[in-house]
Enzyme design. Structure first.
Site, PDB file in Angstrom:
ATOM      1  N   GLN A 113      52.117  28.813  28.716  1.00 15.46           N
ATOM      2  CA  GLN A 113      50.723  28.098  29.135  1.00 15.46           C
ATOM      3  C   GLN A 113      50.465  26.918  28.283  1.00 15.46           C
ATOM      4  O   GLN A 113      50.449  27.046  26.933  1.00 15.46           O
ATOM      5  CB  GLN A 113      49.720  29.115  29.346  1.00 15.46           C
ATOM      6  CG  GLN A 113      49.483  29.817  30.508  1.00 15.46           C
ATOM      7  CD  GLN A 113      48.335  30.537  30.917  1.00 15.46           C
ATOM      8  OE1 GLN A 113      48.535  31.832  30.661  1.00 15.46           O
ATOM      9  NE2 GLN A 113      47.177  30.263  31.139  1.00 15.46           N
ATOM     10  N   SER A 130      55.628  33.002  24.924  1.00 15.73           N
ATOM     11  CA  SER A 130      54.682  33.954  25.936  1.00 15.73           C
ATOM     12  C   SER A 130      55.303  34.065  27.271  1.00 15.73           C
ATOM     13  O   SER A 130      56.250  34.663  27.513  1.00 15.73           O
ATOM     14  CB  SER A 130      53.278  33.299  25.738  1.00 15.73           C
ATOM     15  OG  SER A 130      52.210  34.035  26.291  1.00 15.73           O
ATOM     16  N   LEU A 131      54.753  33.385  28.119  1.00 13.58           N
ATOM     17  CA  LEU A 131      55.098  33.362  29.531  1.00 13.58           C
ATOM     18  C   LEU A 131      56.636  33.064  29.595  1.00 13.58           C
ATOM     19  O   LEU A 131      57.325  33.264  30.293  1.00 13.58           O
ATOM     20  CB  LEU A 131      54.286  32.393  30.383  1.00 13.58           C
ATOM     21  CG  LEU A 131      54.913  31.930  31.513  1.00 13.58           C
ATOM     22  CD1 LEU A 131      54.866  33.048  32.697  1.00 13.58           C
ATOM     23  CD2 LEU A 131      54.202  30.754  32.104  1.00 13.58           C
ATOM     24  N   ARG A 147      51.610  39.641  36.673  1.00 16.87           N
ATOM     25  CA  ARG A 147      50.972  39.359  35.261  1.00 16.87           C
ATOM     26  C   ARG A 147      49.879  38.567  35.147  1.00 16.87           C
ATOM     27  O   ARG A 147      48.929  38.618  34.390  1.00 16.87           O
ATOM     28  CB  ARG A 147      52.122  38.881  34.459  1.00 16.87           C
ATOM     29  CG  ARG A 147      51.788  38.683  33.140  1.00 16.87           C
ATOM     30  CD  ARG A 147      53.054  38.071  32.280  1.00 16.87           C
ATOM     31  NE  ARG A 147      53.006  37.860  30.660  1.00 16.87           N
ATOM     32  CZ  ARG A 147      52.690  36.751  30.218  1.00 16.87           C
ATOM     33  NH1 ARG A 147      52.138  35.728  30.896  1.00 16.87           N
ATOM     34  NH2 ARG A 147      52.702  36.730  28.882  1.00 16.87           N
ATOM     35  N   HIS A 160      47.305  37.787  24.278  1.00 16.27           N
ATOM     36  CA  HIS A 160      47.999  38.526  23.328  1.00 16.27           C
ATOM     37  C   HIS A 160      46.919  39.094  22.061  1.00 16.27           C
ATOM     38  O   HIS A 160      46.873  39.021  20.859  1.00 16.27           O
ATOM     39  CB  HIS A 160      48.646  37.383  22.366  1.00 16.27           C
ATOM     40  CG  HIS A 160      49.636  36.766  23.159  1.00 16.27           C
ATOM     41  ND1 HIS A 160      50.778  37.470  23.727  1.00 16.27           N
ATOM     42  CD2 HIS A 160      49.758  35.670  23.632  1.00 16.27           C
ATOM     43  CE1 HIS A 160      51.601  36.584  24.357  1.00 16.27           C
ATOM     44  NE2 HIS A 160      50.797  35.631  24.483  1.00 16.27           N
ATOM     45  N   GLN A 207      54.469  42.413  24.648  1.00 18.35           N
ATOM     46  CA  GLN A 207      53.816  40.961  24.441  1.00 18.35           C
ATOM     47  C   GLN A 207      52.495  40.921  24.986  1.00 18.35           C
ATOM     48  O   GLN A 207      51.642  40.014  24.003  1.00 18.35           O
ATOM     49  CB  GLN A 207      54.908  40.137  25.199  1.00 18.35           C
ATOM     50  CG  GLN A 207      54.706  38.739  24.942  1.00 18.35           C
ATOM     51  CD  GLN A 207      54.758  37.887  25.871  1.00 18.35           C
ATOM     52  OE1 GLN A 207      54.114  37.567  26.867  1.00 18.35           O
ATOM     53  NE2 GLN A 207      56.036  37.195  26.309  1.00 18.35           N
TER      54      GLN A 207
END
Length: 289
Positions: free
Chosen positions: A9, A87-88, A112, A194, A243
């Protein structure tokens, strides 16, 4: 050895994917497939939507996943020796190397993102980038605060992101500025990604993800949770669930990839965030797809 990196993101932009759609028949098929699988026009949001609509977590994550995976799928040069995703971006990387299908990835990312969006709307959280302080100092200040606030992204030697309750975030940022942070930038997001605040989403994703088949990876993927490489499907699945509440160990992942033989890095996806981080970590970055 060639390494490929997939962004998360923050790398979205208005009109993303429109040129891909126009210029590639293979890309066009995948964009249309994305709309069909999701049951709504995510491509319209990507191609024509306003930045305010696009930046909503539930749209942003899907848009970046779709764009990144399609770029990898239509690239003639995509033949990685190792991969990593920020991340993503881990979901994009896993679909690109066929650990799961493009379609299954769409469903997983949509779930998600929707769960994370709900938490963002119910809890006032935030994130801030801290420049110019050692990790241990930032970690210590976060531990001492009475609220929920943790390191969330170890992005580069000069940059660490913290995440948590907005009131705690403001207190910690004030303390870090007083003790010498060169710069502090509060990110334009409404979620504490996170961090422990994402635990309800993590529990739901852990249950939901069991429905999906993952293959062993054909090349090592360096995952955010530990910064180590994995190829076994069960390990990979476990790590992308963990994660959600664990910090992204990005600079550690890059260091490990270099130590294990990576001599070039290519970013696949929108924006150029990873290029900027790579310049702070290593000189091995070569190009952008």
């Amino acid at each position: 050895m060639k390494a490929y990196l997939f962004p998360g993101q923050g790398s979205q932009f208005m009109g993303m994917g429109k040129n891909l759609y126009k210029n590639s028949d293979d890309a066009k098929k995948l964009f249309r497939l994305a709309d069909d699988v999701l049951g709504f026009g995510i491509t319209s949001i990507m191609f024509e939507g306003s930045i305010n609509i696009l930046k909503k977590t539930k749209n942003t994550q899907l848009a970046i996943y779709i764009y990144s995976v399609i770029k990898a799928k239509i690239s003639k040069n995509f033949n990685p020796d190792m991969v990593a995703g920020h991340s993503l971006g881990e979901f994009s990387a896993l679909a690109a190397i066929d650990v799961f299908s493009f379609e299954d990835g769409l469903i997983l990312v949509n779930k998600r993102a929707s769960m994370m969006q709900k938490i963002c709307e119910s809890i006032h959280g935030g994130m801030a980038v801290i420049f110019g302080l050692e990790d241990s100092i930032i970690e210590d200040i976060c531990k001492k605060d009475k609220g929920i606030i943790v390191p969330s992204n170890y992005n580069s030697p000069e940059q660490l992101v913290i995440s948590g309750e907005y009131t705690a975030l403001k207190r910690v940022c004030f303390s870090l500025k007083k003790i010498g942070a060169k710069r502090i930038f509060i990110l334009p997001v409404h979620g504490a990604f996170h961090s422990p605040i994402m635990e309800p989403a993590q529990k739901k994703l852990k249950k939901f993800i069991q429905k999906f088949f993952f293959k062993d990876s054909k090349c090592p993927i360096y995952q955010n949770v530990t910064a180590q490489s994995f190829t076994k499907s069960n390990d990979i699945k476990k790590n992308i669930v963990e994660q959600l509440t664990s910090p992204v160990k990005w600079k550690q992942s890059i260091k490990n990839m270099i130590d294990h033989g990576a001599i070039s890095f290519t970013e696949i996806g929108p924006g150029n965030i990873l290029q900027g981080l790579m310049k702070k970590i290593s000189k091995n970055f070569t190009k952008k797809i």
